[in-house]
Design a protein around this motif. Structure first.
Motif, PDB file in Angstrom:
ATOM      1  N   GLY A 123       0.992  -0.819   0.527  1.00 53.17           N
ATOM      2  CA  GLY A 123       0.059   0.263  -0.077  1.00 53.17           C
ATOM      3  C   GLY A 123       0.846   1.280  -0.203  1.00 53.17           C
ATOM      4  O   GLY A 123       0.454   2.626  -0.708  1.00 53.17           O
ATOM      5  N   PHE A 124       1.994   1.140   0.041  1.00 50.38           N
ATOM      6  CA  PHE A 124       2.815   2.450   0.867  1.00 50.38           C
ATOM      7  C   PHE A 124       3.302   2.678  -1.278  1.00 50.38           C
ATOM      8  O   PHE A 124       3.858   1.802  -1.935  1.00 50.38           O
ATOM      9  N   THR A 125       3.393   3.959  -1.588  1.00 49.96           N
ATOM     10  CA  THR A 125       3.687   3.668  -2.887  1.00 49.96           C
ATOM     11  C   THR A 125       5.360   5.235  -2.968  1.00 49.96           C
ATOM     12  O   THR A 125       5.540   6.505  -2.018  1.00 49.96           O
ATOM     13  N   VAL A 126       6.681   4.762  -3.034  1.00 50.34           N
ATOM     14  CA  VAL A 126       8.063   5.067  -3.221  1.00 50.34           C
ATOM     15  C   VAL A 126       7.733   6.421  -4.147  1.00 50.34           C
ATOM     16  O   VAL A 126       7.685   6.021  -5.330  1.00 50.34           O
ATOM     17  N   LYS A 127       8.212   7.758  -3.590  1.00 50.30           N
ATOM     18  CA  LYS A 127       8.928   9.093  -4.527  1.00 50.30           C
ATOM     19  C   LYS A 127       9.890   9.410  -5.706  1.00 50.30           C
ATOM     20  O   LYS A 127       9.859   9.406  -6.632  1.00 50.30           O
ATOM     21  N   LYS A 128      10.375   8.700  -3.885  1.00 47.24           N
ATOM     22  CA  LYS A 128      11.808   9.714  -3.879  1.00 47.24           C
ATOM     23  C   LYS A 128      12.493   8.803  -3.384  1.00 47.24           C
ATOM     24  O   LYS A 128      12.006   8.447  -2.261  1.00 47.24           O
ATOM     25  N   ILE A 129      13.960   8.385  -4.050  1.00 47.51           N
ATOM     26  CA  ILE A 129      15.106   7.678  -2.845  1.00 47.51           C
ATOM     27  C   ILE A 129      16.493   8.256  -3.013  1.00 47.51           C
ATOM     28  O   ILE A 129      16.856   8.880  -3.484  1.00 47.51           O
ATOM     29  N   GLU A 130      16.157   9.127  -1.365  1.00 45.13           N
ATOM     30  CA  GLU A 130      17.866   9.354  -1.558  1.00 45.13           C
ATOM     31  C   GLU A 130      18.051   8.719  -0.319  1.00 45.13           C
ATOM     32  O   GLU A 130      18.575   7.893   0.353  1.00 45.13           O
ATOM     33  N   PHE A 131      20.102   8.955  -1.090  1.00 44.37           N
ATOM     34  CA  PHE A 131      20.954   8.190  -0.113  1.00 44.37           C
ATOM     35  C   PHE A 131      21.703   8.720   0.187  1.00 44.37           C
ATOM     36  O   PHE A 131      22.513   9.328  -0.730  1.00 44.37           O
ATOM     37  N   ASN A 132      22.562   8.950   1.477  1.00 49.16           N
ATOM     38  CA  ASN A 132      23.893   9.612   1.948  1.00 49.16           C
ATOM     39  C   ASN A 132      25.113   9.365   2.502  1.00 49.16           C
ATOM     40  O   ASN A 132      24.932   7.989   3.296  1.00 49.16           O
ATOM     41  N   VAL A 133      26.007   9.173   2.177  1.00 46.05           N
ATOM     42  CA  VAL A 133      27.771   8.799   2.567  1.00 46.05           C
ATOM     43  C   VAL A 133      28.063   9.246   2.963  1.00 46.05           C
ATOM     44  O   VAL A 133      28.643  10.832   2.621  1.00 46.05           O
ATOM     45  N   TRP A 134      28.792   9.149   3.829  1.00 46.21           N
ATOM     46  CA  TRP A 134      29.583  10.689   4.410  1.00 46.21           C
ATOM     47  C   TRP A 134      31.100   9.214   5.027  1.00 46.21           C
ATOM     48  O   TRP A 134      31.213   8.048   5.342  1.00 46.21           O
ATOM     49  N   GLY A 135      31.793  10.481   4.492  1.00 46.78           N
ATOM     50  CA  GLY A 135      33.653   9.491   4.308  1.00 46.78           C
ATOM     51  C   GLY A 135      34.473  10.736   4.565  1.00 46.78           C
ATOM     52  O   GLY A 135      34.758  12.005   4.437  1.00 46.78           O
ATOM     53  N   ILE A 136      35.940  10.438   3.964  1.00 47.69           N
ATOM     54  CA  ILE A 136      36.704  10.882   2.993  1.00 47.69           C
ATOM     55  C   ILE A 136      36.938  10.953   1.943  1.00 47.69           C
ATOM     56  O   ILE A 136      37.101   9.616   1.088  1.00 47.69           O
ATOM     57  N   CYS A 137      37.125  12.260   0.655  1.00 41.68           N
ATOM     58  CA  CYS A 137      37.023  11.978   0.136  1.00 41.68           C
ATOM     59  C   CYS A 137      39.201  11.637  -0.414  1.00 41.68           C
ATOM     60  O   CYS A 137      39.301  11.662   0.306  1.00 41.68           O
ATOM     61  N   THR A 138      38.936  11.442  -1.733  1.00 39.58           N
ATOM     62  CA  THR A 138      40.553  10.812  -2.560  1.00 39.58           C
ATOM     63  C   THR A 138      41.311  12.129  -2.148  1.00 39.58           C
ATOM     64  O   THR A 138      42.621  12.015  -1.739  1.00 39.58           O
ATOM     65  N   GLU A 139      40.808  13.678  -2.134  1.00 44.52           N
ATOM     66  CA  GLU A 139      41.714  15.004  -2.023  1.00 44.52           C
ATOM     67  C   GLU A 139      42.492  14.740  -0.195  1.00 44.52           C
ATOM     68  O   GLU A 139      43.062  14.530  -0.631  1.00 44.52           O
ATOM     69  N   CYS A 140      41.322  14.785   0.379  1.00 41.09           N
ATOM     70  CA  CYS A 140      41.551  14.666   1.691  1.00 41.09           C
ATOM     71  C   CYS A 140      42.469  13.563   2.074  1.00 41.09           C
ATOM     72  O   CYS A 140      43.288  13.283   3.467  1.00 41.09           O
ATOM     73  N   GLY A 141      41.812  12.619   1.556  1.00 37.14           N
ATOM     74  CA  GLY A 141      42.063  11.296   2.102  1.00 37.14           C
ATOM     75  C   GLY A 141      44.313  10.423   1.316  1.00 37.14           C
ATOM     76  O   GLY A 141      45.376  10.243   2.387  1.00 37.14           O
ATOM     77  N   SER A 142      44.150  11.839   0.567  1.00 35.81           N
ATOM     78  CA  SER A 142      45.453  11.662   0.399  1.00 35.81           C
ATOM     79  C   SER A 142      46.793  12.657   0.808  1.00 35.81           C
ATOM     80  O   SER A 142      47.674  12.948   0.862  1.00 35.81           O
ATOM     81  N   ASP A 143      45.642  13.338   1.893  1.00 37.40           N
ATOM     82  CA  ASP A 143      46.369  15.044   2.303  1.00 37.40           C
ATOM     83  C   ASP A 143      46.798  14.132   3.669  1.00 37.40           C
ATOM     84  O   ASP A 143      48.130  14.575   4.289  1.00 37.40           O
ATOM     85  N   CYS A 144      46.219  12.531   4.047  1.00 35.01           N
ATOM     86  CA  CYS A 144      46.167  12.150   5.487  1.00 35.01           C
ATOM     87  C   CYS A 144      48.176  11.204   5.024  1.00 35.01           C
ATOM     88  O   CYS A 144      48.346  11.241   6.248  1.00 35.01           O
ATOM     89  N   LYS A 145      48.093  11.088   3.481  1.00 33.12           N
ATOM     90  CA  LYS A 145      49.581  10.273   3.915  1.00 33.12           C
ATOM     91  C   LYS A 145      50.945  10.965   3.352  1.00 33.12           C
ATOM     92  O   LYS A 145      51.594  10.862   3.535  1.00 33.12           O
TER      93      LYS A 145
END
Length: 146
Positions: A123-145
């Motif tokens: 009986g439910f109807t899906v209209k929109k799906i949102e998906f978010n992810v948090w972490g470290i991007c490649t640029e910031c990851g390379s700064d750590c190295k």
């Protein structure tokens, strides 16, 4: 055809009267893939458009959202960001630099689409799906190295 004419035509296609300020706001959202906030848009455009007010920016972005021209991205509870790409995609926020990136994974959304009948109650109807992810991007990851 100039870029502003292309953006103005896009506004018209969504039933929005393309004023100079509206066109500039949409151009900024479209060309700046960082998912800016309304304040970011205002700060970027106000030097070029001195009569632009924060209220105009907020109202315009609200209108764009209502007309499905932009997508509201609520990756944090205390801010709304705006994305001109309204297709299904994942948002990744780097917890170090705070930038938001688009991740396009068609297979991911296809699997969700195929399985949503099993996921949501009858009986439910899906209209929109949102998906978010948090972490470290490649640029910031390379700064750590370093």
């Amino acid at each position: 055809m100039s870029d502003d004419l292309i953006y103005a035509k896009k506004l018209e296609e969504h039933g929005i009267r393309p004023s100079v300020q509206r066109t500039a706001i949409y151009r900024y959202i479209s060309e700046n893939k960082v998912h800016p906030t309304a304040d970011t848009v205002y700060m970027a455009l106000s030097p070029e458009y001195p009569t632009l007010s924060k209220t105009t920016v907020y109202n315009t972005l609200h209108l764009f959202s209502q007309k499905n021209l932009v997508r509201n991205v609520m990756i944090e509870s205390d801010e709304i960001r705006y994305d001109a790409d309204t297709s299904d995609h994942i948002h990744f926020k780097c917890t170090k630099c705070q930038k938001v990136f688009d991740i396009f994974n068609k297979d991911f959304f296809t699997q969700i689409e195929e399985n949503k009948i099993q996921t949501v109650p009858a009986g439910f109807t899906v209209k929109k799906i949102e998906f978010n992810v948090w972490g470290i991007c490649t640029e910031c990851g390379s700064d750590c190295k370093k």
